[in-house]
Motif scaffolding. Structure first.
Motif, short mmCIF file in Angstrom:
data_model
loop_
_atom_site.label_atom_id
_atom_site.label_comp_id
_atom_site.label_asym_id
_atom_site.label_seq_id
_atom_site.Cartn_x
_atom_site.Cartn_y
_atom_site.Cartn_z
N MET A 1 31.86 -57.93 -18.97
CA MET A 1 33.13 -58.20 -18.95
C MET A 1 33.22 -59.83 -19.32
SD MET A 1 34.93 -59.15 -15.22
CE MET A 1 33.69 -60.28 -14.64
N MET A 2 32.27 -60.62 -19.05
CA MET A 2 32.27 -62.14 -19.49
C MET A 2 32.08 -62.27 -20.98
SD MET A 2 32.84 -64.06 -16.84
CE MET A 2 32.52 -65.41 -17.72
N VAL A 3 31.44 -61.05 -21.39
CA VAL A 3 31.34 -61.10 -23.04
C VAL A 3 32.88 -61.01 -23.67
CG1 VAL A 3 30.61 -60.07 -25.14
CG2 VAL A 3 28.76 -60.47 -23.29
N PHE A 4 33.49 -59.83 -22.97
CA PHE A 4 34.79 -59.79 -23.82
C PHE A 4 35.86 -61.13 -23.26
CE2 PHE A 4 33.58 -55.26 -23.57
CZ PHE A 4 34.22 -55.03 -24.86
N ILE A 5 35.53 -61.53 -22.10
CA ILE A 5 36.41 -62.79 -21.93
C ILE A 5 36.14 -63.75 -23.14
CG2 ILE A 5 36.65 -64.69 -20.19
CD1 ILE A 5 36.30 -62.99 -18.30
N SER A 6 34.74 -63.98 -23.32
CA SER A 6 34.36 -65.23 -24.50
C SER A 6 34.97 -64.82 -25.62
CB SER A 6 33.09 -65.22 -24.40
OG SER A 6 32.28 -64.23 -25.03
N ILE A 7 34.91 -63.60 -26.03
CA ILE A 7 35.50 -63.29 -27.29
C ILE A 7 37.01 -63.37 -27.31
CG2 ILE A 7 35.72 -61.09 -28.92
CD1 ILE A 7 32.98 -60.08 -27.91
N TYR A 8 37.61 -62.81 -26.44
CA TYR A 8 39.35 -62.78 -26.65
C TYR A 8 39.52 -64.45 -26.56
CZ TYR A 8 41.01 -63.18 -21.46
OH TYR A 8 41.40 -63.33 -20.38
N GLY A 9 38.62 -65.32 -25.60
CA GLY A 9 39.06 -66.51 -25.80
C GLY A 9 39.13 -67.29 -27.29
N MET A 10 38.10 -66.58 -28.08
CA MET A 10 38.22 -67.14 -29.42
C MET A 10 39.34 -66.75 -30.30
SD MET A 10 34.19 -65.85 -29.94
CE MET A 10 34.16 -66.31 -31.79
N VAL A 11 40.13 -65.83 -29.80
CA VAL A 11 41.08 -65.11 -30.69
C VAL A 11 42.19 -66.36 -31.13
CG1 VAL A 11 43.27 -63.64 -30.75
CG2 VAL A 11 40.77 -62.93 -29.62
N ASP A 12 42.66 -67.14 -30.33
CA ASP A 12 43.38 -68.19 -30.81
C ASP A 12 42.76 -69.11 -31.89
OD1 ASP A 12 45.52 -67.50 -28.86
OD2 ASP A 12 45.57 -69.18 -27.72
N GLY A 13 41.66 -69.32 -31.65
CA GLY A 13 40.83 -70.29 -32.59
C GLY A 13 40.97 -69.44 -33.91
N PHE A 14 40.56 -68.27 -33.77
CA PHE A 14 40.61 -67.58 -35.26
C PHE A 14 41.98 -67.64 -35.84
CE2 PHE A 14 41.55 -63.31 -37.33
CZ PHE A 14 40.71 -63.50 -38.35
N PHE A 15 43.01 -67.12 -35.05
CA PHE A 15 44.12 -67.02 -35.89
C PHE A 15 44.87 -68.44 -36.24
CE2 PHE A 15 44.32 -62.80 -34.09
CZ PHE A 15 45.02 -61.91 -35.02
N SER A 141 37.48 -55.14 -13.08
CA SER A 141 37.45 -56.24 -13.78
C SER A 141 37.27 -56.18 -15.38
CB SER A 141 36.56 -57.53 -13.22
OG SER A 141 36.92 -58.65 -13.49
N LEU A 142 36.27 -55.49 -15.60
CA LEU A 142 35.99 -55.00 -17.01
C LEU A 142 37.32 -54.68 -17.79
CD1 LEU A 142 33.92 -55.23 -19.37
CD2 LEU A 142 33.22 -53.08 -18.50
N TYR A 143 37.68 -53.48 -17.02
CA TYR A 143 38.86 -53.07 -17.97
C TYR A 143 39.85 -53.82 -18.03
CZ TYR A 143 36.22 -48.46 -17.15
OH TYR A 143 35.18 -47.66 -17.25
N ALA A 144 40.22 -54.62 -17.10
CA ALA A 144 41.43 -55.49 -17.02
C ALA A 144 41.11 -56.60 -17.98
CB ALA A 144 41.60 -56.19 -15.73
N THR A 145 39.76 -57.20 -18.25
CA THR A 145 39.43 -57.88 -19.27
C THR A 145 39.62 -57.58 -20.61
OG1 THR A 145 37.89 -59.08 -17.73
CG2 THR A 145 37.73 -59.70 -20.08
#
Length: 420
Positions: A1-15, A141-145
């Protein structure tokens, strides 16, 4: 779950870095540490309440556990609304304190104007990261994330590439995913469910609320100090290398958080196990968890350091494919910083371990020393001798000193808790 949170936190930075521009990318990097402070308040309620709720479950007091759970959620919502209102009123001075001026200030304020109203949902998302595990529903929480992460990617692409909203689109995408990440678990626990916990009636347990805050103080201290340190790093970078330095530091932090999230995810997952067995006085199992956790943390650190050294340039190219100077600066810094992964996981585990045992004072001390004191002193001394390399070396120095302090406390307190 935390790995997914960190990855989607990078999305803004990437775009933003690839499709909007470097100034907008710098705005995201400057404002995100301030946003994470508010998320840290939610994490405080989650981890602090986790220790109390899991212990109550271990002692067979399920009704009390549900009452404490409900109190923590309601307190999080109330505090989140208050913080959101305050942040919106003070968004300009907040952005100026972060070092933004001129065009950069305008972009920072735009981003914050969209994100700040969603602070209550962001806090709830962090609360449920801890409490879903306690309720024996970590997959919820994992699925929601995952859903929130995929939504962030889709919405950023739609708003930025489709509607050409640039930085506003990135903010709208992130805000939407924060609402989703906090709302889905909230709805689940409001309804009848087959978990150990349910949201319902409660009353004001002042001592429980105070204990929740003191137990979770280390996580709050850790989040606040990490955010403050990030702000100070950005200010140092602006002095030494301007916006380019801010973006180099931002790229490293995006990737680093993916690796750090492995440590965080493990500590969040193991906390209710530690709290339950300590409450039930299952000493053999407590010792088993402690020993295996040290081994897992060691292997995690070695993996993080190795993959960062090998893939430093490919990671950097995700965000900086069009600027050779930024690429060289980031790759060089990343390879120095990567060594810190060998040591940092032990401090995070020790802090979370003492929180789960109900010793918030020791946990907060470890977190404060590692994330603030040991960071700030080298940050303002080493760059005088090593230039920009001193900034990367400051991070490494902090993790080594944090490792020493963590093991000093683990050795000093073992007779009291019998974890080895």
């Amino acid at each position: 779950m935390m790995v997914f949170i960190s990855i989607y936190g990078m999305v803004d930075g990437f775009f933003v870095s690839n499709f909007v521009g470097e100034t907008s990318f710098a705005a995201v990097n400057l404002t995100w540490p301030a946003i994470m402070i508010f998320g840290g308040v939610g994490f405080m309620f989650g981890t602090g309440g986790n220790a109390i709720i899991s212990r109550a479950l271990g002692e067979g007091k399920r009704e009390d556990a549900n009452a404490y759970f409900s109190l923590v959620i309601y307190a999080t919502i109330l505090v989140g609304v208050l913080l959101s209102a305050i942040a919106l009123l003070l968004r300009e001075p907040i952005c100026r304190l972060l070092g933004a001026e001129g065009e950069l200030l305008e972009k920072c304020m735009l981003y914050c104007s969209v994100i700040f109203p969603c602070i209550p949902f962001f806090m709830l998302q962090n609360v449920f990261q801890a409490l879903c595990a306690t309720a024996e529903k970590p997959k919820l929480s994992l699925y929601a994330t995952i859903a929130a992460g995929l939504s962030n990617v889709a919405l950023d692409a739609f708003f930025i590439l489709g509607l050409k909203l640039d930085l506003l689109g990135a903010a709208l995408g992130t805000a939407s995913t924060q609402v989703l990440g906090g709302l889905v678990p909230l709805i689940y626990f409001c309804k009848k469910n087959n978990s150990l916990l349910k949201l319902g009636k409660t009353k004001f347990y002042g001592k429980v609320l105070i204990k929740t805050c003191t137990n979770g103080a280390s996580e709050l201290v850790s989040n606040i100090t990490l955010s403050l340190v990030s702000i100070l790093y950005n200010l140092q970078m602006i002095k030494i290398a301007g916006e380019l330095g801010v973006n180099a530091y931002g790229i490293i932090m995006y990737v680093a958080f993916v690796i750090i999230s492995i440590y965080i995810g493990y500590t969040v997952g193991i906390a209710p196990v530690v709290g339950y067995n300590f409450g039930a006085q299952n000493i053999d199992e407590l010792q088993n968890v402690y020993k295996k956790s040290l081994v897992i943390t060691a292997f995690g650190g070695a993996f993080g350091a190795l993959i960062s050294e090998v893939l430093a340039k490919p990671f950097t190219l995700v965000f900086a494919s069009g600027n050779p100077e930024l690429i060289d600066m980031t790759v060089h810094g990343f390879r120095i910083f990567a060594i810190a992964f060998l040591f940092g996981g032990f401090s995070m585990f020790a802090s979370a371990f003492f929180t789960a045992l109900g010793n918030g004072a020791v946990s907060a001390t470890i977190a404060f020393l590692r994330t603030f004191v040991f960071q700030i002193i080298p940050l303002y001394i080493l760059p005088r001798f090593f230039g920009i390399d001193g900034i990367w070396l400051a991070m490494l120095t902090a993790e080594v000193l944090g490792l020493i302090v963590s093991f000093a406390f683990l050795i000093a307190k073992h007779k009291h808790y019998n974890y080895y």
